[in-house]
Write an enzyme that holds these catalytic residues in place. Structure first.
Site, short mmCIF file in Angstrom:
data_model
loop_
_atom_site.label_atom_id
_atom_site.label_comp_id
_atom_site.label_asym_id
_atom_site.label_seq_id
_atom_site.Cartn_x
_atom_site.Cartn_y
_atom_site.Cartn_z
N ARG A 196 3.13 0.23 -5.33
CA ARG A 196 2.99 -0.41 -4.01
C ARG A 196 1.66 -1.14 -3.87
O ARG A 196 1.41 -1.79 -2.85
CB ARG A 196 3.11 0.64 -2.90
CG ARG A 196 4.41 1.40 -2.92
CD ARG A 196 4.45 2.39 -1.80
NE ARG A 196 4.49 1.73 -0.52
CZ ARG A 196 5.58 1.33 0.10
NH1 ARG A 196 6.74 1.54 -0.46
NH2 ARG A 196 5.53 0.73 1.26
N LYS A 230 10.37 -13.20 -14.96
CA LYS A 230 10.01 -11.94 -15.66
C LYS A 230 8.82 -12.17 -16.57
O LYS A 230 7.88 -11.40 -16.59
CB LYS A 230 11.18 -11.44 -16.53
CG LYS A 230 12.28 -10.64 -15.94
CD LYS A 230 11.95 -9.37 -15.26
CE LYS A 230 11.41 -9.61 -13.90
NZ LYS A 230 12.22 -9.52 -12.75
N GLU A 246 5.56 -12.78 -14.57
CA GLU A 246 5.11 -11.60 -13.85
C GLU A 246 4.31 -10.66 -14.75
O GLU A 246 3.29 -10.13 -14.34
CB GLU A 246 6.31 -10.81 -13.30
CG GLU A 246 6.88 -11.36 -12.03
CD GLU A 246 8.08 -10.53 -11.56
OE1 GLU A 246 8.13 -10.21 -10.38
OE2 GLU A 246 8.97 -10.21 -12.37
N ASN A 250 -0.66 1.31 6.16
CA ASN A 250 0.12 0.36 5.36
C ASN A 250 0.74 -0.63 6.33
O ASN A 250 1.39 -0.22 7.29
CB ASN A 250 1.20 1.13 4.59
CG ASN A 250 2.21 0.23 3.91
OD1 ASN A 250 1.90 -0.91 3.55
ND2 ASN A 250 3.42 0.73 3.74
N GLY A 251 0.52 -1.93 6.10
CA GLY A 251 1.09 -2.93 7.02
C GLY A 251 -0.01 -3.89 7.46
O GLY A 251 -1.04 -4.01 6.81
N TRP A 261 -3.04 -2.52 -1.63
CA TRP A 261 -2.81 -3.90 -2.09
C TRP A 261 -3.43 -4.77 -1.02
O TRP A 261 -2.91 -4.83 0.10
CB TRP A 261 -1.32 -4.16 -2.24
CG TRP A 261 -0.99 -5.50 -2.83
CD1 TRP A 261 -0.91 -5.81 -4.16
CD2 TRP A 261 -0.67 -6.70 -2.13
NE1 TRP A 261 -0.58 -7.13 -4.32
CE2 TRP A 261 -0.42 -7.70 -3.09
CE3 TRP A 261 -0.56 -7.05 -0.78
CZ2 TRP A 261 -0.08 -9.01 -2.75
CZ3 TRP A 261 -0.23 -8.35 -0.44
CH2 TRP A 261 0.01 -9.32 -1.43
N GLU A 299 15.30 -16.36 -13.52
CA GLU A 299 14.93 -14.95 -13.59
C GLU A 299 14.16 -14.67 -14.90
O GLU A 299 13.18 -13.93 -14.90
CB GLU A 299 16.18 -14.07 -13.46
CG GLU A 299 15.96 -12.59 -13.59
CD GLU A 299 14.96 -11.99 -12.60
OE1 GLU A 299 14.53 -12.67 -11.66
OE2 GLU A 299 14.57 -10.84 -12.82
N HIS A 336 14.26 -35.00 -16.26
CA HIS A 336 13.62 -35.65 -15.11
C HIS A 336 12.22 -35.12 -14.86
O HIS A 336 11.69 -35.26 -13.76
CB HIS A 336 14.49 -35.45 -13.86
CG HIS A 336 15.86 -36.03 -14.02
ND1 HIS A 336 16.07 -37.38 -14.16
CD2 HIS A 336 17.08 -35.45 -14.09
CE1 HIS A 336 17.38 -37.61 -14.30
NE2 HIS A 336 18.01 -36.44 -14.27
N LYS A 342 5.25 -3.99 -5.78
CA LYS A 342 6.71 -3.92 -5.83
C LYS A 342 7.35 -4.09 -4.47
O LYS A 342 8.43 -4.64 -4.34
CB LYS A 342 7.14 -2.59 -6.45
CG LYS A 342 8.62 -2.56 -6.72
CD LYS A 342 8.97 -1.77 -7.92
CE LYS A 342 10.43 -1.93 -8.27
NZ LYS A 342 10.70 -3.23 -8.91
N CYS A 373 0.84 -1.19 0.00
CA CYS A 373 0.00 0.00 0.00
C CYS A 373 0.88 1.25 0.00
O CYS A 373 2.00 1.23 0.50
CB CYS A 373 -0.93 0.09 1.20
SG CYS A 373 -1.92 -1.38 1.46
C1 G6P Z 1 8.13 -8.36 -4.85
C2 G6P Z 1 8.41 -7.77 -6.21
C3 G6P Z 1 9.59 -8.49 -6.87
C4 G6P Z 1 10.80 -8.45 -5.95
C5 G6P Z 1 10.48 -9.04 -4.57
C6 G6P Z 1 11.60 -8.80 -3.58
O1 G6P Z 1 7.59 -9.63 -5.00
O2 G6P Z 1 7.27 -7.86 -7.04
O3 G6P Z 1 9.91 -7.85 -8.09
O4 G6P Z 1 11.85 -9.15 -6.54
O5 G6P Z 1 9.30 -8.41 -4.04
O6 G6P Z 1 11.72 -7.43 -3.38
P1 G6P Z 1 13.00 -6.69 -2.84
O7 G6P Z 1 12.60 -5.25 -2.83
O8 G6P Z 1 13.26 -7.23 -1.46
O9 G6P Z 1 14.11 -6.97 -3.76
#
Ligand code: G6P
Length: 593
Positions: free
Chosen positions: A27, A470, A473, A98-99, A72, A466, A489, A588, A2
């Site tokens: 956020r 990506k 996501e 937020n939290g 969120w 990764e 496997h 994020k 949030c």
């Molecule tokens: C969220 C984001 C990811 C990120 C992860 C860890 O899930 O959507 O993109 O990699 O958090 O975040 P940080 O800020 O700790 O790297």
């Protein structure tokens, strides 16, 4: 998660808050709202949906004292009632939060059963407003502090009372920063909402609160004691948080990588001992804790440090690490890797390591963030604000930082010199590579595929992870990242003539082995896209498409190999008309466990 924006000043706080909320949409973006003070009444406007939907509800209202929020959802669906701000029962108080308030159920029970309070929403946050009302006897600040003494969990809170021209905020576990303008004040989850008004900030520390009134602010601890706090200046300008002609922030951030890679190592190569990590003991082991993309960077760090510096490295998902019995020793160097510096699980992992007495440090992008502060030392990425929810430039900077960590641990001056030279060359190489249009062409060929496989061995295995993350996501296409040698496997069952397999390979000791894995796919009619720095005849025959990447030293190869995967995810998502910078269900900065 949030985002919070609050304003107190002489301008129209409603338009300032709405503009600010847009910058915090990373956020969370499932509902949004604001509350403002007008003639000793609080008005709330809120709704399900994004900030643009909230803007549609504003009918020329103006106000000088405003609190606002983009959500969120954690507790309760993303709907109108659960959207913030929340009123107290008598509508005298409004709050944004937020939290997570962990004891909200007990508090709610007590307030409803004993005192007949009525709750409107399913959120944990609403209890904050009711508690302030419960304790209020004419002194807003005192009632706010009594509320703080009752709630448990993580919070950034801003509250408004209809009878007081004040904003009161508090922080524990969720970030809040005060912006100090000319006779105007801002409170926000990060400084981006007010960057065009002021660069002067105060980051609230854990268990600090602030009271803002006309032309005045005070920072206090939760007992009400005044604190002397230092004002800081934000080191970047408004351009860092604008798209600057790019269609999406993600594309802008991918293209910023020549600079962000350079900014990560600048000033650190000449004196690697001075990178910012002081060890209390000789270390026997490195433990890297992280989540999401940062976890993949950590895995790359393991390959590099173990191979080049002979130090055992353990990589842990922070969320798993905390809830089993982690075998930690004071001779461990425990490092948190985090872009935002706010990820709750990573933060708690570091607190745990500190309790055990380990050496602790961070690799963090956001300066002054909770993890950076908790670690107290480490390597800042200096990648600038990353706004696209899918992390790109922070990831490649994390790999640079892990290389710096490796040089710090390695101690061999010849090796340090060699890698420093290679690092210096890298930004130019990345810049050249980014001019390549090949990935866009390939995305056009495969964007309709139902699922993808990403395969690599050795240091290219985390790169494959990764790449698949990506794509998932932002395009929502199922994708699996796997060690190429393990594919037989299990995931090999997924291969058919419609399934693209993306092989990432570098001319190193497993090069031939990966080519054998390509045969396994080809003989099952699978499509092959190959990302490699060396093409031989065999690859030319096997691969349907080849993305040629420049040759760089093994330790830096994950950087150059990941960039085409970022672009592939980006173009595939764009061709599928996805909301690239704000993909569904994600946020994020994950400040909840
Ligand atoms: C969220 C984001 C990811 C990120 C992860 C860890 O899930 O959507 O993109 O990699 O958090 O975040 P940080 O800020 O700790 O790297």
């Amino acid at each position: 998660m949030c985002g919070i924006v609050a304003y107190y000043g002489h301008q129209n706080g409603i338009s300032i808050s709405l503009k600010g909320l847009k910058r915090l949409e990373y956020r969370g973006y499932d509902s949004a709202g604001l509350a403002f003070l007008e003639n000793n009444q609080i008005n709330i406007i809120k709704n399900k949906g994004k900030i643009k939907d909230l803007i549609g509800l504003i009918n020329g209202e103006q106000a000088n004292i405003v609190i606002s929020h983009t959500r969120w959802a954690t507790h309760g669906q993303p709907n109108h009632i659960n959207a913030h701000p929340h009123f107290s029962m008598d509508h005298s108080i409004a709050i944004v939060h937020n939290g997570i308030i962990e004891n909200h159920a007990d508090l709610k029970k007590e307030l409803t059963e004993k005192y007949n309070y009525k709750f409107q929403s399913e959120t944990d946050s609403e209890v904050i407003a009711h508690l302030i009302q419960f304790f209020y006897q004419g002194n807003f600040e005192e009632a706010f502090r009594k509320m703080l003494s009752k709630i448990e969990g993580a919070f950034g809170i801003v509250a408004l009372h209809k009878k007081h021209n004040e904003l009161i905020c508090a922080r524990k576990g969720s970030p809040l920063v005060l912006g100090l303008g000319e006779n105007e004040y801002f409170i926000a989850s990060d400084p981006s909402p007010f960057l065009d008004h002021t660069k002067n900030v105060i980051y609230l520390e854990e268990k600090q609160m602030a009271i803002i009134s006309e032309n005045h602010y005070e920072v206090k601890d939760f007992n009400g004691l005044n604190l002397d706090v230092e004002m800081e200046e934000i080191p970047f300008g408004i351009e860092a948080i604008q798209k600057q002609g790019f269609k999406h922030f993600m594309l802008k951030e991918i293209n910023e990588q020549p600079n962000t890679i350079r900014d990560c190592f600048t000033g650190k190569l000449r004196n690697i001992e001075g990178i910012g990590i002081k060890l209390k003991t000789n270390i026997q082991r490195v433990v890297l804790v992280a989540c999401g993309t940062s976890y993949h960077a950590a895995l790359i760090g393991k390959y590099i440090i173990e191979k080049k510096s002979n130090i055992p490295v353990i990589v842990e998902h922070a969320s798993e690490f905390r809830y089993r019995k982690p075998m930690l020793f004071p001779s461990d160097l425990v490092m948190a890797i985090s872009q935002s510096g706010e990820t709750a699980d990573t933060l708690e992992a570091i607190r745990l390591a500190k309790k055990i007495g380990c050496n602790v440090a961070g690799i963090v992008n956001v300066t002054g963030s909770s993890i950076a502060k908790e670690c107290g030392q480490g390597i800042y990425l200096h990648a600038g604000p990353e706004i696209g929810v899918a992390s790109t430039k922070a990831f490649t900077s994390q790999v640079v930082a892990l290389n710096l960590l490796n040089l710090f641990l390695n101690k061999n001056p010849y090796y340090q010199y060699e890698i420093a030279e290679e690092l210096r060359k890298l930004p130019k190489i990345v810049e050249e590579f980014l001019k390549n249009e090949k990935v866009k062409e390939i995305a056009k060929k495969y964007f309709f595929a139902k699922h993808f496989l990403f395969l690599g061995r050795d240091i290219n295995f985390p790169v494959a992870l990764e790449g698949s993350l990506k794509l998932k996501e932002i395009s929502y296409i199922p994708a699996e990242g796997y060690p190429a040698g393990e594919m037989k496997h299990g995931p090999i069952a997924l291969i058919d003539s419609e399934t693209p397999s993306i092989f990432i390979l570098t001319k190193d000791e497993v090069y031939e082995k990966v080519i054998s894995n390509m045969h396994e796919v080809k003989s099952r009619q699978g499509k092959i896209i190959c990302i490699c720095d060396h093409v031989n005849e065999e690859i030319e025959q096997l691969a349907d498409d080849i993305i040629f990447v420049p040759k760089v030293i093994w330790e830096l190869s994950p950087i150059i190999n990941t960039i085409p995967l970022q672009l592939l995810a980006y173009y595939t998502a764009d061709l599928n008309n996805r909301e690239i910078d704000q993909p569904r269900n994600l946020a994020k900065s994950v400040t909840v466990e």
